[in-house]
Design an enzyme around this catalytic site. Sequence first.
Site, PDB file in Angstrom:
ATOM      1  N   HIS A  19       0.817  -1.213   0.000  1.00 15.62           N
ATOM      2  CA  HIS A  19       0.000   0.000   0.000  1.00 15.62           C
ATOM      3  C   HIS A  19       0.851   1.264   0.000  1.00 15.62           C
ATOM      4  CE1 HIS A  19      -4.191  -1.630   1.253  1.00 15.62           C
ATOM      5  NE2 HIS A  19      -4.029  -1.590  -0.032  1.00 15.62           N
ATOM      6  N   ARG A  73     -11.936 -10.270  -7.853  1.00 22.62           N
ATOM      7  CA  ARG A  73     -11.604 -11.395  -6.978  1.00 22.62           C
ATOM      8  C   ARG A  73     -12.446 -11.285  -5.703  1.00 22.62           C
ATOM      9  NH1 ARG A  73      -6.462  -9.478  -8.819  1.00 22.62           N
ATOM     10  NH2 ARG A  73      -5.372 -11.004 -10.134  1.00 22.62           N
ATOM     11  N   ARG A  81     -15.245 -13.465 -10.060  1.00 23.49           N
ATOM     12  CA  ARG A  81     -14.743 -14.826  -9.971  1.00 23.49           C
ATOM     13  C   ARG A  81     -15.246 -15.456  -8.685  1.00 23.49           C
ATOM     14  NH1 ARG A  81      -8.371 -15.802  -9.707  1.00 23.49           N
ATOM     15  NH2 ARG A  81      -8.724 -15.107  -7.572  1.00 23.49           N
ATOM     16  N   GLU A 108      -6.928 -21.584 -16.959  1.00 26.91           N
ATOM     17  CA  GLU A 108      -5.651 -21.397 -16.267  1.00 26.91           C
ATOM     18  C   GLU A 108      -4.924 -22.721 -16.025  1.00 26.91           C
ATOM     19  OE1 GLU A 108      -6.538 -19.608 -12.436  1.00 26.91           O
ATOM     20  OE2 GLU A 108      -8.467 -20.631 -12.361  1.00 26.91           O
ATOM     21  N   ASN A 115      -1.410 -15.950 -15.313  1.00 29.06           N
ATOM     22  CA  ASN A 115      -0.464 -16.124 -14.200  1.00 29.06           C
ATOM     23  C   ASN A 115      -0.333 -17.595 -13.828  1.00 29.06           C
ATOM     24  OD1 ASN A 115      -0.486 -13.366 -14.296  1.00 29.06           O
ATOM     25  ND2 ASN A 115      -1.479 -13.060 -12.329  1.00 29.06           N
ATOM     26  N   ASP A 116      -1.464 -18.249 -13.575  1.00 28.57           N
ATOM     27  CA  ASP A 116      -1.430 -19.668 -13.237  1.00 28.57           C
ATOM     28  C   ASP A 116      -1.162 -20.531 -14.459  1.00 28.57           C
ATOM     29  OD1 ASP A 116      -1.626 -19.689 -10.505  1.00 28.57           O
ATOM     30  OD2 ASP A 116      -3.802 -19.815 -10.456  1.00 28.57           O
ATOM     31  N   ARG A 127       6.185 -19.056  -9.512  1.00 28.71           N
ATOM     32  CA  ARG A 127       6.826 -17.740  -9.660  1.00 28.71           C
ATOM     33  C   ARG A 127       7.181 -17.124  -8.319  1.00 28.71           C
ATOM     34  NH1 ARG A 127       2.293 -13.309 -10.824  1.00 28.71           N
ATOM     35  NH2 ARG A 127       0.574 -14.212  -9.674  1.00 28.71           N
ATOM     36  N   CYS A 144      -7.072 -12.023 -18.226  1.00 26.32           N
ATOM     37  CA  CYS A 144      -7.030 -11.230 -16.997  1.00 26.32           C
ATOM     38  C   CYS A 144      -5.730 -11.427 -16.221  1.00 26.32           C
ATOM     39  CB  CYS A 144      -8.217 -11.577 -16.102  1.00 26.32           C
ATOM     40  SG  CYS A 144      -8.252 -13.304 -15.588  1.00 26.32           S
TER      41      CYS A 144
END
Length: 560
Positions: free
Chosen positions: A198, A305, A341, A439, A462-463, A473, A510
């Site tokens: 943040h 998400r 999702r 994915e 990503n997956d 990763r 995405c």
Amino acid sequence: MSLPEDMLSGTATASSAGIVIGRVQKLAGGEFPVPERHIAGADIEAEVHRFEQAVSASVADFDSERLHLLELESQEPLHILDAQRLMLLDPDLSAKVVDFIRLQQINAEWAVHQQVTAIAEVFDHISDDYLRARKSDIEHVGQRILRHLSGCKELQLSVPTNEKLIVASADFTPIEIIRLWRKGVAGFVAEKGGPNAHSIIIARGLGIPALIGAEGVLGQVKDGDRLVVDGEQSLWLVNPSPAHEAEYLAMARGVDEEQRSLSAYAKRASLSSNGHALKLMGNLEIEDELPQARMLGAEGIGLYRTEFLLTEANDLPSEEVQYQLYARVMHAMPDLPVSFRLMDIGGEKKLLFEHIVGHRMQTDNPSLGLRGVRLLLRNKAVLRVQLRALLRAASEGDLRIIVPMVCCIEEMNEVRAQLAACAADLGITKIPLLGAMIEIPAAVIIADQLAEVCDFFSIGTNDLIQYTLAANRSDEEVAYLYDTTHPALEPMLRQTAQAAKNAGIDVSMCGELAADPRWTESLLNMGFDSLSMSLQHILPVRKHLASLHYQAQNENNGSP
């Protein structure tokens, strides 16, 4: 720009865009030393009162700094402060600290440290990068309370300079970033932190060049050194030569001009140079990001998400709690598609997992275990609560549902059957579009068959990359294998896009690849309908897209 070998420099894991050159001051931020002592029974209530006063003073800090953010164009810093303020006011946090003080008869600092550490350890086991990064939020809240308990002064500036001032520290809390910005600090460098910290999001919202995760920088710089903070390339440079400094000054002017030119794209549609549409949407985790999504002209939410609802809970949120959130999101994005999702619950929420499944997580590799649609179909009551909430919110607009971790047709068929049953129970006739998250390599291989039972595809790269290359990763030892240019990836994407096109359904992406400009032209020509990405990437990708010429590919064509 090439740098001499003897020039001190380094890189960072995350950055806030921009370039600044100035004098550096090192600040003693980060963690506080925590005194640990037992107290007499007669002193317990006084110690509890001291803790409560520290919490009140911390809340006052947040309220004071909030006033200085109200007029910012980006409201993200304001939302982050509000989120941390809610953490600070969490009655469970205070109750457990008070219990530690009373039951263990320990001082308030020690009690705060114990409770914050316990909460932080929960975040360490979360697989999702964004949610895991929220560990820093509770740590920053703890630091704010400890600062008041210890009587430590706020970070002080002491390096005398008429030049721009850059501050370096082990870590910065959001409040420290804001207060130092108000004092005229022009740049920040911190040794700790990652892409979702943040502190870096605050810096971006304020428009300040900053580097996070710049390991070793404090040992390389001295107070008064001249420092270059390059947020464009995520690097820092100590005492540059006049020639290098002149180059950076020219780069800084170019960056400023680029930022001004990008703002014009917030009001434009996402089109190629010959007018082909490729919608650019946002990936979101919390509703606080919605104002920024609108400001940047996001053409929808391609991935929301829903797991964030679980970050503070050891039980599932009710249907009503979920419905209220989903409805607020839909109201914030009128007439635009929003894809939620389904909750991807796994081993990172150990207590919740055990509560749902009835036993402890039994695998050492949660990524390949009972998670996503597998867990939801094993525990259909959990699935039905979320589906009912989404069905109710679907009346507010173009709501879509993404099913995570799909690897076979039967999973989609069963989720669709559950969706239809819930709609019948509620008397709802408007059924949201239901799509599969692609994915898993198996989903790519059977994409033609999956497309027959899906309303759309959303490719989670990503997956997909991680599973295709068998490389986590997050594991530093094999992270080098996580390669977004690996030759196995493009044919998988093309095969999935072609399967969607053959079936007449939309295909979106995405994952992080969606924001990679090296892929934009290929994805455009493969026939993707939309790309969804972190909000800060929307305008640069939209500008890049406007320079590209769409050229349709058939099934056998390679990328141009």
